[in-house]
Design an enzyme around this catalytic site. Structure first.
Site, short mmCIF file in Angstrom:
data_model
loop_
_atom_site.label_atom_id
_atom_site.label_comp_id
_atom_site.label_asym_id
_atom_site.label_seq_id
_atom_site.Cartn_x
_atom_site.Cartn_y
_atom_site.Cartn_z
CE LYS A 1 -6.30 1.31 -6.23
NZ LYS A 1 -5.15 2.10 -6.71
CG HIS B 1 0.07 -6.15 -12.65
ND1 HIS B 1 -0.75 -5.42 -11.84
CD2 HIS B 1 1.13 -5.35 -12.92
CE1 HIS B 1 -0.22 -4.22 -11.62
NE2 HIS B 1 0.92 -4.16 -12.26
CG ASP C 1 8.62 -10.72 1.49
OD1 ASP C 1 7.64 -10.77 0.73
OD2 ASP C 1 9.73 -11.19 1.19
N GLY D 1 0.79 -1.24 0.00
CA GLY D 1 0.00 0.00 0.00
C GLY D 1 0.81 1.27 0.00
#
Length: 369
Positions: A270, A274, A256, A214
């Protein structure tokens, strides 16, 4: 005896001329990217904004402190960027000069404006059009030919010796490392207000949430502002957390996500997965599943990612595929289809998922233990 090559079909005259034009476009698209980079480096979007949202070519030349002799060349650059949708233009000035205006695309490139819903994408453009990323893309053919053991390094890592967004990237080029991280933060935070407006119900009723990777807590603070009862924790690497503001609103945890995720009712990923291979994503998702309660107790993982597919139309689909190429060239990650996501969820031990809403090229997905 060698097989005879099949006869090549000869295009019609019209097809040949169209093919030539298409070849020009596809071979020269990089010039549009470099033109966009030039506009960002010159701060043309910000300058048009400061000039009241509209500017003529002489206005721009003067405000940018460019030599007058360069004005015709600036006009040629602006013509390409208008055609590609970066700017808009009309002939409404009394002097007959063409007037340039901002479009939604160039508005997100305006820099230095402080607003809750505005996250300038200046550094995203500078990062993805940098010489380091371009060099990695130039080396694609050689990378494909190279026989490499798994896990296969990205072309970027293969060429430069370090992964992007790694502790070692600053050794390669500290300016590139800084720009890349600023671009990543801007990219990740863009659109959180839209998510809250379009599918804020996914956060209603939650008592606690962990935002994995975040950053400085921009997204978490937006959530707390919308839902003051929500206890938000941001998990990120120590080097990120050490720079985070200590305001008592967000709980920051250095760690981590491959090893531990702070317990909460929901975990949010969020624009995280990917960047990682399927194997790594399963490890990350398993840690997230261990951090949340059962579905009956409101436990869930909220994923905001691209779900590749043509259903949103050719423009969005092309954007998704280009983002997948960006991942292939610069990381070991991948943009995934719904079928790809479904397989990952099953492998990580989840029982069900739901695509809550499609927002532009991305989707909001709820995944249940």
């Amino acid at each position: 005896m060698a097989a005879q090559a099949p006869t090549l079909e000869v295009p019609t005259d019209a097809e040949l001329l169209q093919a030539q034009a298409d070849l020009w476009r596809h071979s020269l698209y990089y010039l549009t990217s470099m033109g966009l980079r030039c506009a960002v480096e010159l701060e043309i979007p910000t300058t048009i904004h400061k000039l009241g949202g509209v500017a003529s070519l002489p206005d721009l030349t003067s405000a940018l402190c460019l030599p007058p002799v360069k004005m015709p060349f600036l006009g040629r650059l602006m013509r390409v960027l208008v055609t590609s949708g970066v700017f808009a233009a009309d002939d409404a000035s009394e002097s007959g000069e063409e007037l340039y205006r901002l479009t939604p695309l160039s508005r997100v490139l305006v820099h230095g404006v402080v607003a809750d819903e505005h996250h300038s994408q200046k550094y995203f453009v500078l990062a993805v059009t940098s010489s380091h990323c371009a060099e990695a893309a130039f080396g694609l053919a050689d990378w494909f030919k190279k026989d490499t053991e798994a896990p296969v390094p990205s072309p970027f890592e293969d060429m430069h010796g370090v992964p992007v967004f790694d502790d070692r990237t600053a050794v390669l080029d500290k300016d590139f490392d800084a720009v890349s991280n600023q671009g990543l933060a801007a990219h990740d935070n863009l659109g959180i207000a839209t998510i809250l407006r379009e599918c804020g119900d996914i956060f209603k009723g939650l008592q606690s949430l962990t935002d994995c990777c975040g950053g400085d807590g921009t997204t978490a603070r937006a959530l707390v502002k919308a839902y003051p009862h929500l206890k938000c924790t941001v998990l990120d690497l120590p080097k990120v957390i050490v720079k985070a503001p200590v305001d008592g609103v967000i709980n920051y945890v250095a760690g981590d996500l491959f090893h531990t995720v702070p317990s909460s009712q929901a975990v949010m990923l969020k624009l995280v997965l990917h960047f990682w291979s399927d194997e790594d994503c399963v490890k990350i998702l398993a840690q997230c599943r261990n951090a949340i309660p059962s579905r009956e107790e409101g436990g869930k993982v909220i994923i905001i990612e691209i779900v590749v597919g043509p259903s949103l139309g050719p423009i969005m689909f092309e954007a998704q595929l280009l983002m997948d190429m960006l991942m292939m060239v610069n990381t070991r990650g991948v943009q995934r289809s719904e079928n790809d996501w479904s397989k990952l969820f099953v492998k990580a031990g989840f029982t069900d998922y739901k695509i809550v809403k499609k927002l532009g090229a991305r989707c909001v997905i709820e995944v249940y233990p």
